[in-house]
Design a protein around this motif. Structure first.
Motif, mmCIF file in Angstrom:
data_model
loop_
_atom_site.group_PDB
_atom_site.id
_atom_site.type_symbol
_atom_site.label_atom_id
_atom_site.label_comp_id
_atom_site.label_asym_id
_atom_site.label_seq_id
_atom_site.Cartn_x
_atom_site.Cartn_y
_atom_site.Cartn_z
ATOM 1 N N LEU A 145 0.844 -1.192 0.000
ATOM 2 C CA LEU A 145 0.000 0.000 0.000
ATOM 3 C C LEU A 145 0.879 1.241 0.000
ATOM 4 N N SER A 146 0.475 2.226 -0.785
ATOM 5 C CA SER A 146 1.264 3.437 -0.946
ATOM 6 C C SER A 146 0.347 4.636 -1.083
ATOM 7 N N SER A 147 0.532 5.626 -0.214
ATOM 8 C CA SER A 147 -0.285 6.839 -0.306
ATOM 9 C C SER A 147 -0.125 7.506 -1.664
ATOM 10 N N ASP A 148 1.108 7.545 -2.176
ATOM 11 C CA ASP A 148 1.347 8.189 -3.464
ATOM 12 C C ASP A 148 0.584 7.475 -4.579
ATOM 13 N N ALA A 149 0.601 6.133 -4.557
ATOM 14 C CA ALA A 149 -0.103 5.382 -5.593
ATOM 15 C C ALA A 149 -1.618 5.571 -5.481
ATOM 16 N N ALA A 182 -4.157 -0.469 6.747
ATOM 17 C CA ALA A 182 -3.090 -1.228 7.397
ATOM 18 C C ALA A 182 -2.691 -2.431 6.553
ATOM 19 N N GLU A 183 -1.395 -2.670 6.503
ATOM 20 C CA GLU A 183 -0.918 -3.902 5.878
ATOM 21 C C GLU A 183 -1.314 -5.110 6.723
ATOM 22 N N ASN A 203 -3.779 -0.689 -4.228
ATOM 23 C CA ASN A 203 -3.878 0.767 -4.233
ATOM 24 C C ASN A 203 -4.990 1.227 -5.168
ATOM 25 N N ARG A 204 -5.095 0.603 -6.319
ATOM 26 C CA ARG A 204 -6.187 0.915 -7.246
ATOM 27 C C ARG A 204 -7.524 0.526 -6.629
ATOM 28 N N LEU A 205 -7.551 -0.630 -5.961
ATOM 29 C CA LEU A 205 -8.788 -1.101 -5.351
ATOM 30 C C LEU A 205 -9.239 -0.148 -4.250
#
Length: 269
Positions: free
Chosen positions: A10-14, A57-58, A185-187
Motif C-alpha cells: 500500500l502506498s499513499s502516493d499510488a 493497514a498492511e 492501491n487501485r482497489l
C-alpha cells in the motif's frame, strides 16, 4: 522475483494517483501494522472539518467485527481500512450508515467486473451467498461536536489455504471471483471514490435516496429468515429495508421492523 499487482505494498502516493482529482478529499495514512484501523481513528483526536481521514493497514493484530467478533486479515491477502466521516451540525444520529457503506463496496467491485455481489443486512458483502467483506460502523462521542462516525472495511483478497474458523462458514475471497486481482492501491482508490459519491448523496438526502439500490442487491429478498438476539427471535419473510435502514420482516403478526442491534440474520430452515 517480481510482485504481482495484488502483492504491491500500500502506498499513499499510488492511491493519490488513482484517485486523481478526488485526492484532496482524503487525508491518507498507511501503517505497516496496528491493532485495528477503526481504533486508530476512534482513539485519535477529533479532526476539524476538512478531508476525510483514511487509515489503511498492511496487517491488523486485533481487527474487530460486529457483535464483538474478531476480523482476521493477512498481509497481502486482505484490504483493511477505516474512514472517518463527519455530518452536518444538528444532524440526527446517522441511520443506515453500514448499508450505505456496503452499497459503496458492491458498486466499486461491480465496476471492476465482479458478478453475483449481494448485500446481507446490516453489514456484510456477499458473492453468491458467501461472505467477501465485513463492515464495522462506530459512532464517535459527540462532545459538543457535529455527529461523526468511523466506518471500517475488511475485504478478503486471498484466503490462506488453511483458513478455518469454527463460527465462519461460507467465506470467500476476491481472487476466487476476479482474475487477475487488481493492485490494492487501485482497489482502495476505487472504494474511496464510491464512498465519496454515496456519502455525498446520503448527507444530502439520507438513506431513503439509496434504499432502492440496496434493495436490488438484497441477498435475502422475499426469502424466509430468522432474526435472533436481544432476547428475541422473529421468523418471517424478508421484505427489504425501511427508509432509515431498519430490516423489514413480514410475520404472522404483521410487518416487523428490526433495528441494527445485537441481532443475527439467517435463512430460516
Amino acid at each position: 522475483m517480481s510482485l504481482s499487482n495484488s502483492d504491491l505494498p500500500l502506498s499513499s502516493d499510488a492511491i493519490v494517483r488513482h484517485l486523481g482529482a478526488l485526492a484532496p478529499a482524503f487525508a491518507l495514512r498507511i501503517v505497516a501494522e496496528c491493532a485495528s484501523t477503526n481504533s486508530e481513528l476512534m482513539d485519535a483526536a477529533p479532526a476539524d472539518e476538512g478531508p476525510v481521514e483514511v487509515v489503511a493497514a498492511e496487517c491488523q493484530t486485533a481487527g474487530r467485527g460486529r457483535r464483538g467478533r474478531q476480523w482476521q486479515s493477512w498481509p497481502g491477502g486482505s484490504l483493511t481500512f477505516s474512514t472517518r466521516w463527519g455530518f452536518r451540525p444538528g444532524a440526527p444520529v446517522p441511520a443506515g450508515l453500514s448499508l450505505v457503506a456496503g452499497l459503496a463496496v458492491v458498486r466499486a467491485l461491480e465496476r471492476l467486473g465482479v458478478d453475483g455481489l449481494q448485500l446481507k443486512w446490516p453489514n456484510d458483502v456477499l458473492v453468491h451467498g458467501q461472505k467477501l467483506a465485513g463492515i464495522l460502523v462506530e459512532l464517535l462521542p459527540a462532545r459538543g461536536r457535529p455527529p461523526a462516525a468511523v466506518v471500517g472495511i475488511g475485504l478478503n483478497l486471498r484466503l490462506p489455504a488453511d483458513f478455518s474458523l469454527p463460527e465462519q462458514t461460507g467465506v470467500t475471497d476476491l481472487g476466487s471471483h476476479l482474475d487477475p486481482l487488481p493492485d490494492r492501491n487501485r482497489l482502495l482508490a476505487a472504494l474511496l471514490t464510491e464512498f465519496h459519491a454515496l456519502f455525498d448523496t446520503y448527507a444530502a438526502a439520507g438513506f431513503a435516496a439509496l434504499r432502492g439500490a440496496w434493495q436490488q442487491r438484497n441477498a435475502f429478498s422475499d426469502l424466509p429468515v430468522r432474526i435472533s438476539g436481544d432476547q428475541q427471535e422473529i421468523t418471517g419473510i424478508c421484505a427489504g429495508v425501511d427508509e432509515d435502514g431498519a430490516l423489514l420482516v413480514r410475520t404472522d403478526a404483521g410487518l416487523a421492523r428490526i433495528l441494527s442491534g445485537e441481532v443475527s440474520l439467517r435463512i430460516a430452515t
